[in-house]
Design a protein around this motif. Structure first.
Motif, PDB file in Angstrom:
ATOM      1  N   ILE A   1       0.841  -1.195   0.000  1.00  0.00           N
ATOM      2  CA  ILE A   1       0.000   0.000   0.000  1.00  0.00           C
ATOM      3  C   ILE A   1       0.876   1.245   0.000  1.00  0.00           C
ATOM      4  N   SER A   2       0.645   2.123  -0.958  1.00  0.00           N
ATOM      5  CA  SER A   2       1.304   3.431  -0.971  1.00  0.00           C
ATOM      6  C   SER A   2       0.330   4.438  -0.368  1.00  0.00           C
ATOM      7  N   THR A   3       0.787   5.176   0.632  1.00  0.00           N
ATOM      8  CA  THR A   3      -0.043   6.195   1.246  1.00  0.00           C
ATOM      9  C   THR A   3       0.622   7.546   1.054  1.00  0.00           C
ATOM     10  N   ALA A   4      -0.168   8.553   0.686  1.00  0.00           N
ATOM     11  CA  ALA A   4       0.442   9.849   0.383  1.00  0.00           C
ATOM     12  C   ALA A   4      -0.528  10.995   0.628  1.00  0.00           C
ATOM     13  N   PHE A   5       0.062  12.108   1.040  1.00  0.00           N
ATOM     14  CA  PHE A   5      -0.597  13.398   0.984  1.00  0.00           C
ATOM     15  C   PHE A   5      -0.229  13.941  -0.388  1.00  0.00           C
ATOM     16  N   VAL A   6      -1.214  14.353  -1.164  1.00  0.00           N
ATOM     17  CA  VAL A   6      -0.946  14.786  -2.534  1.00  0.00           C
ATOM     18  C   VAL A   6      -1.776  16.027  -2.855  1.00  0.00           C
ATOM     19  N   SER A   7      -1.149  16.981  -3.536  1.00  0.00           N
ATOM     20  CA  SER A   7      -1.886  18.163  -3.982  1.00  0.00           C
ATOM     21  C   SER A   7      -2.724  17.773  -5.195  1.00  0.00           C
ATOM     22  N   LEU A   8      -3.658  18.599  -5.541  1.00  0.00           N
ATOM     23  CA  LEU A   8      -4.522  18.313  -6.681  1.00  0.00           C
ATOM     24  C   LEU A   8      -3.724  18.162  -7.969  1.00  0.00           C
ATOM     25  N   ASP A   9      -2.576  18.837  -8.059  1.00  0.00           N
ATOM     26  CA  ASP A   9      -1.750  18.701  -9.251  1.00  0.00           C
ATOM     27  C   ASP A   9      -0.647  17.643  -9.101  1.00  0.00           C
ATOM     28  N   GLY A  10      -0.784  16.758  -8.094  1.00  0.00           N
ATOM     29  CA  GLY A  10       0.076  15.586  -8.007  1.00  0.00           C
ATOM     30  C   GLY A  10       1.361  15.717  -7.222  1.00  0.00           C
ATOM     31  N   VAL A  11       1.589  16.840  -6.563  1.00  0.00           N
ATOM     32  CA  VAL A  11       2.824  17.036  -5.803  1.00  0.00           C
ATOM     33  C   VAL A  11       2.719  16.353  -4.442  1.00  0.00           C
ATOM     34  N   VAL A  12       3.801  15.670  -4.051  1.00  0.00           N
ATOM     35  CA  VAL A  12       3.863  15.001  -2.753  1.00  0.00           C
ATOM     36  C   VAL A  12       5.050  15.490  -1.920  1.00  0.00           C
ATOM     37  N   GLU A  13       5.795  16.437  -2.418  1.00  0.00           N
ATOM     38  CA  GLU A  13       7.027  16.877  -1.763  1.00  0.00           C
ATOM     39  C   GLU A  13       6.761  17.685  -0.497  1.00  0.00           C
ATOM     40  N   ALA A  14       7.466  17.352   0.577  1.00  0.00           N
ATOM     41  CA  ALA A  14       7.541  18.119   1.826  1.00  0.00           C
ATOM     42  C   ALA A  14       6.190  18.490   2.431  1.00  0.00           C
ATOM     43  N   PRO A  15       5.265  17.539   2.558  1.00  0.00           N
ATOM     44  CA  PRO A  15       3.967  17.898   3.131  1.00  0.00           C
ATOM     45  C   PRO A  15       4.046  18.276   4.605  1.00  0.00           C
ATOM     46  N   GLY A  16       5.038  17.754   5.312  1.00  0.00           N
ATOM     47  CA  GLY A  16       5.148  18.013   6.743  1.00  0.00           C
ATOM     48  C   GLY A  16       6.114  19.116   7.112  1.00  0.00           C
ATOM     49  N   GLY A  17       6.701  19.789   6.134  1.00  0.00           N
ATOM     50  CA  GLY A  17       7.595  20.894   6.432  1.00  0.00           C
ATOM     51  C   GLY A  17       9.064  20.585   6.232  1.00  0.00           C
ATOM     52  N   GLU A  18       9.376  19.501   5.531  1.00  0.00           N
ATOM     53  CA  GLU A  18      10.760  19.138   5.289  1.00  0.00           C
ATOM     54  C   GLU A  18      11.462  20.288   4.570  1.00  0.00           C
ATOM     55  N   PRO A  19      12.714  20.582   4.942  1.00  0.00           N
ATOM     56  CA  PRO A  19      13.415  21.728   4.358  1.00  0.00           C
ATOM     57  C   PRO A  19      13.755  21.527   2.883  1.00  0.00           C
ATOM     58  N   GLY A  20      13.920  22.641   2.197  1.00  0.00           N
ATOM     59  CA  GLY A  20      14.394  22.610   0.824  1.00  0.00           C
ATOM     60  C   GLY A  20      13.327  22.736  -0.243  1.00  0.00           C
ATOM     61  N   TYR A  21      12.063  22.832   0.145  1.00  0.00           N
ATOM     62  CA  TYR A  21      10.988  22.971  -0.831  1.00  0.00           C
ATOM     63  C   TYR A  21      10.206  24.240  -0.496  1.00  0.00           C
ATOM     64  N   ARG A  22       9.967  25.072  -1.473  1.00  0.00           N
ATOM     65  CA  ARG A  22       9.361  26.386  -1.230  1.00  0.00           C
ATOM     66  C   ARG A  22       7.973  26.325  -0.598  1.00  0.00           C
ATOM     67  N   ASN A  23       7.231  25.247  -0.811  1.00  0.00           N
ATOM     68  CA  ASN A  23       5.896  25.100  -0.221  1.00  0.00           C
ATOM     69  C   ASN A  23       5.893  24.126   0.954  1.00  0.00           C
TER      70      ASN A  23
END
Length: 190
Positions: free
Chosen positions: A5-27
Motif C-alpha cells: 500500500i502506498s499512502t500519500a498526501f498529494v496536492s490536486l496537481d500531483g505534488v507530494v514533496e515536503a507535506p510536513g515541512g521538510e526543508p528545501g521545498y518552497r511550499n
C-alpha cells in the motif's frame, strides 16, 4: 501474497514533496499551512498503523522519519513494526538503533520477493521516488491518498511520467471533508 500500500498526501496537481515541512521545498508544510486541520480527515492514518504489519521506505524518507518518528507518540505503532528500506547506498551502520528491526533491500526484485512472504499489508510512506518505481514495476496493490485542494506547481510528483499502458484503478473508498481534503482509496487491477 502481501498487499503493498502506498499512502500519500498529494496536492490536486500531483505534488507530494515536503507535506510536513521538510526543508528545501518552497511550499514545505503545505498540509498544515494551507488547509484547516480536521481530525476526521486523517482517520485513515491511524487505521494504517493498526492494519499494516511492515513498512517499506526509500532511503531519503527513512533517514527523515527515523530521526523523528521513534519518539513521537502518534507513530508509536510503527516503532516495533518491521521496516524495510530500498537503497543501493544505505549501509547497516546507517540504520537508526532505536527504531526496531530494519532490513535493507537492494532491488525491486527484493521488494517483489518480500511481497511473496507470509504476513499482512506493507505500507509505503513518503518515498516519492520509490513509489514511482514501484508503480512502474506493477508492485503497488493499493493507494491511500489524501488529496488536498491545492495547486503547488513544481515539486516531486507521486506518479512518474513513464510512457506505459493505461492502468485502471478501482475506487474502493472515498470521502470529502469540509476543509476540501478528499480521501480516495484505490486498488490496482493487475
Amino acid at each position: 501474497m502481501r498487499t503493498l500500500i502506498s499512502t500519500a498526501f498529494v496536492s490536486l496537481d500531483g505534488v507530494v514533496e515536503a507535506p510536513g515541512g521538510e526543508p528545501g521545498y518552497r511550499n514545505a508544510g503545505w498540509t498544515f499551512k494551507e488547509v484547516d486541520f480536521l481530525p476526521e480527515a486523517y482517520e485513515i492514518k491511524g487505521r494504517e498503523q493498526r492494519e499494516a504489519t511492515a513498512m517499506l521506505l526509500g532511503r531519503v524518507s527513512y533517514e527523515a522519519f527515523s530521526t523523528v518518528w521513534p519518539d513521537m507518540e502518534e507513530f508509536a505503532d510503527y516503532k516495533a513494526m518491521p521496516k524495510y528500506v530500498l537503497s543501493t547506498t544505505l549501509a547497516e551502520d546507517d540504520l537508526a538503533p532505536d527504531w526496531g528491526e530494519t532490513t535493507i533491500l537492494r532491488s525491486l526484485e527484493d521488494v517483489a520477493a518480500l511481497k511473496e512472504t507470509d504476513g499482512g499489508p506493507i505500507i509505503v510512506h513518503g518515498s516519492a521516488s520509490l513509489t514511482r518505481s514501484l508503480t512502474d514495476a506493477g508492485l503497488i496493490d493499493r493507494y491511500h491518498l489524501l488529496v488536498f485542494p491545492l495547486l503547488l506547481g513544481a515539486g516531486k510528483r507521486l506518479f512518474s511520467t513513464a510512457d506505459k499502458p493505461a492502468q485502471k484503478l478501482k475506487l474502493t473508498e472515498h470521502e470529502t471533508y469540509a476543509n476540501g481534503i478528499q480521501k480516495m482509496v484505490f486498488d490496482t487491477t493487475h
